[in-house]
Motif scaffolding. Structure first.
Motif, PDB file in Angstrom:
ATOM      1  N   GLY A  59       0.838  -1.196   0.000  1.00 13.39           N
ATOM      2  CA  GLY A  59       0.000   0.000   0.000  1.00 13.39           C
ATOM      3  C   GLY A  59       0.875   1.249   0.000  1.00 13.39           C
ATOM      4  O   GLY A  59       1.980   1.254   0.546  1.00 13.39           O
ATOM      5  N   ILE A  60       0.406   2.281  -0.652  1.00 12.18           N
ATOM      6  CA  ILE A  60       1.121   3.580  -0.660  1.00 12.18           C
ATOM      7  C   ILE A  60       0.081   4.642  -0.342  1.00 12.18           C
ATOM      8  O   ILE A  60      -0.887   4.810  -1.087  1.00 12.18           O
ATOM      9  N   THR A  61       0.266   5.339   0.779  1.00 12.07           N
ATOM     10  CA  THR A  61      -0.730   6.362   1.135  1.00 12.07           C
ATOM     11  C   THR A  61      -0.500   7.603   0.284  1.00 12.07           C
ATOM     12  O   THR A  61       0.574   8.206   0.328  1.00 12.07           O
ATOM     13  N   ASN A  62      -1.490   7.979  -0.468  1.00 13.21           N
ATOM     14  CA  ASN A  62      -1.398   9.181  -1.299  1.00 13.21           C
ATOM     15  C   ASN A  62      -1.987  10.358  -0.519  1.00 13.21           C
ATOM     16  O   ASN A  62      -3.199  10.477  -0.381  1.00 13.21           O
ATOM     17  N   PRO A  92       2.389  -2.554  -6.293  1.00 14.69           N
ATOM     18  CA  PRO A  92       2.085  -1.286  -5.603  1.00 14.69           C
ATOM     19  C   PRO A  92       0.620  -0.903  -5.734  1.00 14.69           C
ATOM     20  O   PRO A  92       0.047  -0.994  -6.817  1.00 14.69           O
ATOM     21  N   MET A  93       0.013  -0.477  -4.640  1.00 14.76           N
ATOM     22  CA  MET A  93      -1.395  -0.046  -4.644  1.00 14.76           C
ATOM     23  C   MET A  93      -1.485   1.274  -3.880  1.00 14.76           C
ATOM     24  O   MET A  93      -1.470   1.292  -2.649  1.00 14.76           O
ATOM     25  N   ASP A  94      -1.536   2.371  -4.624  1.00  7.66           N
ATOM     26  CA  ASP A  94      -1.669   3.657  -3.932  1.00  7.66           C
ATOM     27  C   ASP A  94      -3.135   3.966  -3.676  1.00  7.66           C
ATOM     28  O   ASP A  94      -4.001   3.566  -4.453  1.00  7.66           O
ATOM     29  N   PHE A  95      -3.388   4.643  -2.591  1.00  3.36           N
ATOM     30  CA  PHE A  95      -4.768   4.969  -2.222  1.00  3.36           C
ATOM     31  C   PHE A  95      -4.783   6.279  -1.438  1.00  3.36           C
ATOM     32  O   PHE A  95      -3.822   6.610  -0.747  1.00  3.36           O
ATOM     33  N   PRO A  96      -5.860   7.052  -1.549  1.00  3.15           N
ATOM     34  CA  PRO A  96      -5.894   8.347  -0.863  1.00  3.15           C
ATOM     35  C   PRO A  96      -6.215   8.204   0.620  1.00  3.15           C
ATOM     36  O   PRO A  96      -6.964   7.309   1.018  1.00  3.15           O
ATOM     37  N   THR A  97      -5.594   9.058   1.399  1.00  2.00           N
ATOM     38  CA  THR A  97      -6.004   9.226   2.803  1.00  2.00           C
ATOM     39  C   THR A  97      -6.139  10.721   3.047  1.00  2.00           C
ATOM     40  O   THR A  97      -5.803  11.536   2.190  1.00  2.00           O
ATOM     41  N   MET A 129      -3.038  -5.385   2.258  1.00  2.00           N
ATOM     42  CA  MET A 129      -1.649  -4.983   1.981  1.00  2.00           C
ATOM     43  C   MET A 129      -0.726  -5.709   2.953  1.00  2.00           C
ATOM     44  O   MET A 129      -1.102  -5.973   4.096  1.00  2.00           O
ATOM     45  N   ASP A 130       0.469  -6.058   2.454  1.00  2.00           N
ATOM     46  CA  ASP A 130       1.442  -6.771   3.287  1.00  2.00           C
ATOM     47  C   ASP A 130       2.414  -5.800   3.947  1.00  2.00           C
ATOM     48  O   ASP A 130       3.099  -6.158   4.910  1.00  2.00           O
ATOM     49  N   ALA A 131       2.510  -4.625   3.390  1.00  2.00           N
ATOM     50  CA  ALA A 131       3.329  -3.556   3.980  1.00  2.00           C
ATOM     51  C   ALA A 131       2.812  -2.261   3.386  1.00  2.00           C
ATOM     52  O   ALA A 131       2.045  -2.265   2.425  1.00  2.00           O
ATOM     53  N   VAL A 132       3.261  -1.148   3.978  1.00  2.00           N
ATOM     54  CA  VAL A 132       2.782   0.148   3.489  1.00  2.00           C
ATOM     55  C   VAL A 132       3.928   1.153   3.461  1.00  2.00           C
ATOM     56  O   VAL A 132       4.824   1.108   4.302  1.00  2.00           O
ATOM     57  N   VAL A 133       3.900   2.003   2.452  1.00  2.00           N
ATOM     58  CA  VAL A 133       4.783   3.176   2.422  1.00  2.00           C
ATOM     59  C   VAL A 133       3.907   4.379   2.757  1.00  2.00           C
ATOM     60  O   VAL A 133       2.923   4.656   2.062  1.00  2.00           O
ATOM     61  N   LEU A 134       4.261   5.053   3.843  1.00  2.00           N
ATOM     62  CA  LEU A 134       3.477   6.196   4.325  1.00  2.00           C
ATOM     63  C   LEU A 134       4.121   7.473   3.801  1.00  2.00           C
ATOM     64  O   LEU A 134       5.262   7.779   4.151  1.00  2.00           O
ATOM     65  N   ILE A 135       3.427   8.197   2.950  1.00  2.00           N
ATOM     66  CA  ILE A 135       3.993   9.439   2.413  1.00  2.00           C
ATOM     67  C   ILE A 135       3.451  10.613   3.217  1.00  2.00           C
ATOM     68  O   ILE A 135       2.261  10.942   3.139  1.00  2.00           O
ATOM     69  N   GLY A 136       4.309  11.192   4.015  1.00  2.00           N
ATOM     70  CA  GLY A 136       3.898  12.312   4.861  1.00  2.00           C
ATOM     71  C   GLY A 136       4.972  13.376   4.908  1.00  2.00           C
ATOM     72  O   GLY A 136       6.115  13.131   4.520  1.00  2.00           O
ATOM     73  N   ALA A 156       5.853  -1.228   7.923  1.00  2.27           N
ATOM     74  CA  ALA A 156       5.638   0.110   7.364  1.00  2.27           C
ATOM     75  C   ALA A 156       6.965   0.834   7.177  1.00  2.27           C
ATOM     76  O   ALA A 156       7.903   0.659   7.964  1.00  2.27           O
ATOM     77  N   VAL A 157       7.049   1.633   6.117  1.00  2.00           N
ATOM     78  CA  VAL A 157       8.189   2.532   5.879  1.00  2.00           C
ATOM     79  C   VAL A 157       7.632   3.936   5.805  1.00  2.00           C
ATOM     80  O   VAL A 157       6.643   4.163   5.118  1.00  2.00           O
ATOM     81  N   GLN A 158       8.279   4.869   6.495  1.00  2.00           N
ATOM     82  CA  GLN A 158       7.861   6.268   6.390  1.00  2.00           C
ATOM     83  C   GLN A 158       8.656   6.942   5.276  1.00  2.00           C
ATOM     84  O   GLN A 158       9.887   6.889   5.271  1.00  2.00           O
ATOM     85  N   LEU A 159       7.954   7.538   4.347  1.00  8.62           N
ATOM     86  CA  LEU A 159       8.602   8.328   3.293  1.00  8.62           C
ATOM     87  C   LEU A 159       8.230   9.792   3.513  1.00  8.62           C
ATOM     88  O   LEU A 159       7.047  10.147   3.520  1.00  8.62           O
ATOM     89  N   ILE A 160       9.247  10.622   3.680  1.00  4.10           N
ATOM     90  CA  ILE A 160       9.058  12.053   3.938  1.00  4.10           C
ATOM     91  C   ILE A 160       8.962  12.779   2.590  1.00  4.10           C
ATOM     92  O   ILE A 160       9.704  12.448   1.662  1.00  4.10           O
ATOM     93  N   THR A 161       8.088  13.764   2.479  1.00  2.16           N
ATOM     94  CA  THR A 161       8.003  14.487   1.198  1.00  2.16           C
ATOM     95  C   THR A 161       9.240  15.349   0.976  1.00  2.16           C
ATOM     96  O   THR A 161       9.649  15.567  -0.163  1.00  2.16           O
ATOM     97  N   GLY A 162       9.847  15.853   2.047  1.00  2.00           N
ATOM     98  CA  GLY A 162      11.066  16.654   1.923  1.00  2.00           C
ATOM     99  C   GLY A 162      10.799  18.138   2.030  1.00  2.00           C
ATOM    100  O   GLY A 162       9.687  18.614   1.801  1.00  2.00           O
ATOM    101  N   SER A 163      11.856  18.865   2.353  1.00  2.00           N
ATOM    102  CA  SER A 163      11.708  20.303   2.619  1.00  2.00           C
ATOM    103  C   SER A 163      11.663  21.113   1.324  1.00  2.00           C
ATOM    104  O   SER A 163      12.143  20.681   0.279  1.00  2.00           O
TER     105      SER A 163
END
Ligand code: FES
Length: 588
Positions: A59-62, A92-97, A129-136, A156-163
């Motif tokens: 899963g990929i949180t959009n 990969p399965m992205d979905f909105p949150t 989902m077996d794991a998730v990438v959290l985009i925050g 879960a893996v945290q992915l930062i959007t960046g500065s």
């Protein structure tokens, strides 16, 4: 194998035996085989083959949103995460949150953080989902995602959007939002005119991405990496750089690996990981919001953060990171200086190097793998810190029996030992109404007190950074002692006491402070005292008892019934597990 063989094999699959991937968390129709059959039939409407659907699902949180420019690179990040997932053999399965931006959330982003955490938790739990990438990235998003993922309990893996990048105004480098406040302060003091303040408005946010100083977003990015929740080096690359996109691709690949290894989030978010994150929070001169969010994330795993022990920890954890508002640089400079590896290398003697990270290696192994470092001027050495103690000090006294905090690294040293007369504002509206009045009875040595901006009072807005009364600002006053039960932005600076507990809206002593009372602040003694006798305080309480706020319906009702104080992370009580896992830090 032909595609019809694939299809047969897929339909032969016993869903009772295979609980992974698309067979995970089946919708309940009373027949598991039919549930999987139906799910696959629907997803095939989007053109998937059985071969694709047999892969581990990531899963990929959009959290992209037109209201959230801090996440303006979400489409590029998602594309790169998907590439990483596919390269590693996943689907990969992205979905909105939900997505929350600081300036587009009313009454305050804090009001929505727990809702976003619930949304994230239930979508992680409720979809296969077996794991998730959290985009925050923006302030409340990373805490909300880590809180939700901690409760959902999957890898879960945290992915930062960046500065964001920094801008330039009349030859001066600027960035959100320490400079937003600085320029607005100059405008209020009539040091610059309306034309110039409009001009700088175009330069403060020079690209998509999160605030470029050590505000809450940068703090939470560093904390996420210190917790072991990002790929190594995942905290610092700016949003628009190739490095950030590479981090996204690596996050996708890593998510497939942790799905296969079943490396669930509770194996990463341990007591040792939280202690490491607390060290980092202190050493980066991080946002005071960081402690609230860290407490909330830890709370989801049953851990309690001991504020007094955090204070003791701060006494031997100097601020090493030279970033605004405690120092001079911006996040992109931190990245060029090697990012978190440079900081962690310096902090090594204070860290639990055996804490496991999401890579499957320990923090110590990741620091070693990052190499020896190089000469730079953004991360100081332990022998030459920006500030000799941790950025955050915990205060106590009869004004805050449950504690309060101050960001001492961003405070005025001359005001940290101070006694003054209280100038009281009953709530944020009262403040807005009177702060600029030429008739306000206020002097530079007075202490501004703002009530009813705690969790229940007003969903804890970042209003603790009260403006200097206009008549004093125009006379050149830059800082005063300010006290409230609210929060302040991590990008703000000043001698500001925050998170006073219990808050005034539930009858904490702050509710009974009156104009003219004397208050003593001693950061050296960790003291915040209302110089009013216990008898007088009891008399005031009996004369005008506080009525707690209530709401008739909806999310606000849930919020007011369930929200906890800052020492519990301002989380909802029903989202925390019933059993405690212990107190952090364990040092005494
Ligand atoms: Fe989004 Fe500052 S407003 S990080």
């Amino acid at each position: 194998m032909s595609s019809s063989d694939d299809a047969r094999k897929s339909h032969d699959t016993n869903p009772a035996a295979n609980q992974d991937g698309m067979a995970k968390g089946l919708t309940n129709y009373g027949d598991r085989g039919f549930s999987l059959f139906l799910r696959k039939a629907f997803i095939k409407g989007a053109g998937y083959t059985d071969k694709a659907l047999d892969r581990p699902v990531i899963g990929i949180t959009n959290t992209g949103s037109a209201y959230n420019p801090c996440h303006g690179n979400a489409p590029q990040l998602i594309e790169a995460v998907k590439r990483g997932v596919l390269m590693a053999g996943g689907l990969p399965m992205d979905f909105p949150t939900m997505s929350i931006h600081e300036s587009f959330a009313q009454p305050t982003s804090m009001y929505l953080r727990n809702l976003m955490s619930m949304d994230t938790e239930e979508l992680l739990r409720g979809q296969p989902m077996d794991a998730v990438v959290l985009i925050g990235g923006c302030d409340k998003t990373v805490p909300a995602q880590l809180m939700g993922a901690a409760s959902a309990g999957l890898p879960a893996v945290q992915l930062i959007t960046g500065s964001m990048l920094t801008g330039s105004h009349r030859g001066e480098r600027v960035g959100a939002c320490t400079d937003c406040r600085r320029y607005w302060g100059k405008f209020r003091a009539e040091e610059i005119d309306a034309e110039e303040v409009a001009e700088v408005n175009n330069q403060l946010v020079a690209s998509v991405g999160t605030c470029s100083v050590m505000g809450t977003a940068s703090t939470m990015a560093c904390i996420a990496e210190a917790l072991g929740m990002t790929v190594p080096g995942g905290a610092s690359p700016p949003a628009v750089t190739a490095d950030r996109i590479r981090v996204a691709e690596e996050s996708g690949t890593l998510a497939v690996e942790i799905a296969r290894k079943r490396l669930t989030i509770d194996k990463i978010l341990t007591a040792k990981a939280f202690e490491n994150a607390m060290r980092v929070l202190l050493a980066i001169g991080g946002s005071t919001n960081g402690i609230v969010h860290l407490t909330a994330i830890a709370g989801r795993l049953g851990f309690e953060i001991d504020l007094k022990a955090l204070d003791r920890m701060g006494r031997d954890t100097p601020v090493l990171l030279d970033l605004k508002p405690s120092g001079d640089h911006y996040m992109e400079d931190f990245h060029h200086a090697g990012g978190m590896a440079t900081l962690l290398r310096e902090l090594k003697p204070l860290l639990h190097l055996d804490a496991l990270t999401v890579t499957g290696r320990t923090l110590g192994e990741e620091i070693e793998a990052a190499g020896p470092g190089f000469k730079q001027d953004v991360v100081r050495s332990m022998s030459n810190p920006i500030y000799p103690q941790g950025g955050i000090a915990v205060l106590q006294g009869n004004l805050a029996p449950g504690g309060a905090i101050i960001k001492q690294s961003a405070a005025n040293p001359k005001l940290m030992e101070h006694e003054g007369r209280a100038v009281v504002f009953e709530n944020a509206e009262d403040l807005a109404l009177r702060i600029d009045s030429p008739h306000l009875d206020v002097n530079p040595e007075d202490i501004l007190v703002l009530k009813h901006i705690g969790p229940k009072g007003a969903a804890m807005p970042e209003a603790g950074y009260m403006p200097i009364p206009k008549k004093l600002a125009m006379a050149g006053v830059k800082d005063m002692v300010r006290i409230s039960d609210g929060r302040m932005s991590g990008t703000a600076f000043g001698t500001i006491v925050l998170h006073v507990m219990p808050e005034s809206a539930i009858g904490g002593p702050l509710a009974y402070v009156q104009n003219g009372d004397r208050i003593r602040l001693s950061v050296a003694n960790r003291e915040i005292t209302l110089l009013v006798s216990d008898q007088e305080l009891a008399r005031r309480m009996a004369a005008a008892p506080v009525q707690e706020p209530v709401a008739e319906r909806g999310y606000k009702k849930l919020f007011l019934q369930s929200v906890t104080q800052a020492d519990k992370g301002v989380d909802f009580d029903f989202l925390m597990p019933p059993l405690t896992a212990g107190t952090i830090p364990k040092i005494k």
